[in-house]
Write an enzyme that holds these catalytic residues in place. Structure first.
Site, short mmCIF file in Angstrom:
data_model
loop_
_atom_site.label_atom_id
_atom_site.label_comp_id
_atom_site.label_asym_id
_atom_site.label_seq_id
_atom_site.Cartn_x
_atom_site.Cartn_y
_atom_site.Cartn_z
N MET A 125 0.78 -1.06 -0.10
CA MET A 125 0.17 -0.03 0.04
C MET A 125 0.87 1.17 -0.06
O MET A 125 2.01 1.33 0.71
CB MET A 125 -0.98 0.00 1.25
CG MET A 125 -2.14 -1.03 1.12
SD MET A 125 -3.09 -0.95 2.59
CE MET A 125 -3.79 0.50 2.39
N PHE A 126 0.36 2.16 -0.64
CA PHE A 126 1.05 3.52 -0.78
C PHE A 126 2.34 3.56 -1.55
O PHE A 126 3.14 4.46 -1.61
CB PHE A 126 1.27 4.06 0.70
CG PHE A 126 0.40 4.23 1.66
CD1 PHE A 126 -0.60 5.41 1.55
CD2 PHE A 126 0.25 3.16 2.67
CE1 PHE A 126 -1.59 5.44 2.19
CE2 PHE A 126 -0.95 3.39 3.51
CZ PHE A 126 -1.85 4.41 3.54
N GLY A 142 2.37 3.54 -4.82
CA GLY A 142 1.97 4.25 -6.08
C GLY A 142 1.72 3.35 -7.23
O GLY A 142 1.66 3.63 -8.39
N LYS A 143 1.14 2.04 -6.80
CA LYS A 143 0.56 1.31 -7.91
C LYS A 143 -0.69 1.99 -8.64
O LYS A 143 -0.73 2.06 -9.76
CB LYS A 143 0.02 0.10 -7.14
CG LYS A 143 0.80 -0.71 -6.40
CD LYS A 143 0.49 -2.05 -5.83
CE LYS A 143 -0.83 -1.71 -4.84
NZ LYS A 143 -0.28 -1.22 -3.71
N ASP A 192 -7.48 -2.19 -11.36
CA ASP A 192 -6.72 -1.84 -9.90
C ASP A 192 -7.44 -2.87 -8.98
O ASP A 192 -8.28 -3.58 -9.14
CB ASP A 192 -7.12 -0.53 -9.75
CG ASP A 192 -6.54 0.22 -8.47
OD1 ASP A 192 -5.31 -0.44 -8.29
OD2 ASP A 192 -6.55 1.24 -8.40
N GLU A 193 -6.56 -2.95 -7.82
CA GLU A 193 -6.81 -3.91 -6.78
C GLU A 193 -7.31 -5.24 -7.00
O GLU A 193 -8.04 -5.76 -6.55
CB GLU A 193 -8.05 -3.35 -5.94
CG GLU A 193 -7.92 -1.89 -5.43
CD GLU A 193 -7.08 -1.52 -4.40
OE1 GLU A 193 -6.36 -2.61 -3.79
OE2 GLU A 193 -6.44 -0.37 -3.84
N CYS A 239 8.88 3.67 4.15
CA CYS A 239 8.63 3.27 5.34
C CYS A 239 8.48 4.26 6.45
O CYS A 239 9.29 5.21 6.58
CB CYS A 239 9.93 2.33 6.06
SG CYS A 239 9.38 1.83 7.65
N CYS A 243 11.15 -3.33 9.75
CA CYS A 243 10.15 -2.46 10.84
C CYS A 243 8.95 -3.20 10.68
O CYS A 243 8.04 -2.89 11.37
CB CYS A 243 9.93 -1.00 10.32
SG CYS A 243 11.51 -0.03 10.65
P1 ADP Z 1 -1.14 2.45 -4.01
O1 ADP Z 1 -2.12 2.20 -4.98
O2 ADP Z 1 0.11 1.55 -4.15
O3 ADP Z 1 -1.80 2.14 -2.49
P2 ADP Z 1 -1.23 5.15 -4.59
O4 ADP Z 1 -0.85 5.24 -6.02
O5 ADP Z 1 -2.63 5.44 -4.28
O6 ADP Z 1 -0.60 3.86 -4.15
O7 ADP Z 1 -0.70 6.34 -3.77
C1 ADP Z 1 0.79 6.79 -4.06
C2 ADP Z 1 1.03 7.96 -3.19
O8 ADP Z 1 0.71 8.02 -1.79
C3 ADP Z 1 2.41 8.64 -3.32
O9 ADP Z 1 2.82 9.10 -4.57
C4 ADP Z 1 2.37 9.46 -2.24
O10 ADP Z 1 1.59 10.74 -2.61
C5 ADP Z 1 1.38 8.88 -1.05
N1 ADP Z 1 1.92 8.25 0.34
C6 ADP Z 1 1.57 8.30 1.13
N2 ADP Z 1 2.09 7.73 2.04
C7 ADP Z 1 3.15 7.13 1.51
C8 ADP Z 1 4.12 6.30 1.90
N3 ADP Z 1 4.52 5.92 3.09
N4 ADP Z 1 5.14 6.08 0.92
C9 ADP Z 1 5.07 6.54 -0.43
N5 ADP Z 1 4.00 7.20 -0.63
C10 ADP Z 1 3.08 7.60 0.20
MG MG Z 2 -4.15 1.76 -5.21
ZN ZN Z 3 11.78 0.57 8.37
#
Ligand code: ADP
Ligand code: MG
Ligand code: ZN
Length: 212
Positions: free
Chosen positions: A18-19, A21-22, A89-90, A146, A181
């Site tokens: 998660m987060f 950037g997928k 997605d997802e 992280c 972590c």
């Molecule tokens: P995913 O689909 O993988 O969950 P998203 O594409 O929705 O990811 O979101 C990516 C964005 O989330 C990044 O560009 C950044 O703005 C934000 N973000 C929030 N927390 C984090 C984190 N811990 N690491 C990286 N990006 C993060």
């Molecule tokens: Mg996503």
């Molecule tokens: Zn860490």
């Protein structure tokens, strides 16, 4: 049903925690496909209404209009003749049937771009992503940051106590962590007591399950 005139298509995977950037990367590729005048159809699970019931939306608020669907089989019903690119997605929420559907579309000449979690909140592989990665032409593994130490993060840490395995709609309940972590969620602490039992990570795709 569909064909773009090429002899075969392919499968691209965008994966990571998660987060990482997928969704952002999926949206970027789909927007470029639109610029290239490709016909694009995008799907997401209807259970994932964290930001919007229809659009796929990244944590950074990028968006792209999608069909919210309950089952992977609906993809084949909704992809029209002339579609060139299918985005999903997802994908980890669609279960094993997604594999054959994506293979079928790629065999018919479509470019299939799939974003999904590689691991669940326990840190175990999240079907059907491993299977999709095996047959894909291309895999992009992204890392987040992280939240504990700033290193590249590969795991999705659930921050709340046991609420079953699905916790869609609760991005505030997770944070990205690196391998070091990441704290394995079991045995869990709940109300001050340690719980030794563990829900099998892949007990039942249809029961409440997994990190989003
Ligand atoms: P995913 O689909 O993988 O969950 P998203 O594409 O929705 O990811 O979101 C990516 C964005 O989330 C990044 O560009 C950044 O703005 C934000 N973000 C929030 N927390 C984090 C984190 N811990 N690491 C990286 N990006 C993060
Ligand atoms: Mg996503
Ligand atoms: Zn860490």
């Amino acid at each position: 049903m569909y064909s773009n005139g090429h002899r075969s298509g392919w499968i691209e995977i965008i994966t990571g925690p998660m987060f990482s950037g997928k969704s952002e990367e999926l949206i970027r590729r789909l927007k470029r496909a639109v610029i290239a005048r490709q016909r694009v159809a995008v799907f997401k699970p209807s259970t994932d209404d964290r930001y919007d019931a229809v659009d796929i939306v990244s944590h950074s608020k990028q968006r792209f209009t999608a069909y919210p669907i309950e089952q992977a089989a609906e993809i084949l019903e909704k992809v029209e003749v002339g579609t060139n690119v299918v985005g999903i997605d997802e994908a980890q929420f669609f279960g094993d049937e997604l594999l054959d559907i994506c293979e079928d579309m790629a065999n018919r000449g479509l470019r299939v771009v799939i974003a999904g979690l590689d691991m669940d909140y326990l840190g175990t592989p999240f079907p059907p992503m491993p299977q999709l990665m095996a047959v894909a032409e291309s895999i992009t593994k992204l890392q987040a940051v992280c939240m504990r130490c700033g290193a590249p993060a590969t795991r999705s840490q659930r921050l709340v106590l046991d609420e079953g395995q699905v916790l869609v709609g609760a991005t505030e309940s997770y944070e990205a962590r690196c391998r070091f972590c990441f704290e394995e969620p079991t045995p869990r602490q709940q109300n001050g007591q340690t719980i030794a039992s563990v829900v099998p990570p892949h007990a039942d795709m249809n029961s409440e399950q997994k990190a989003t």
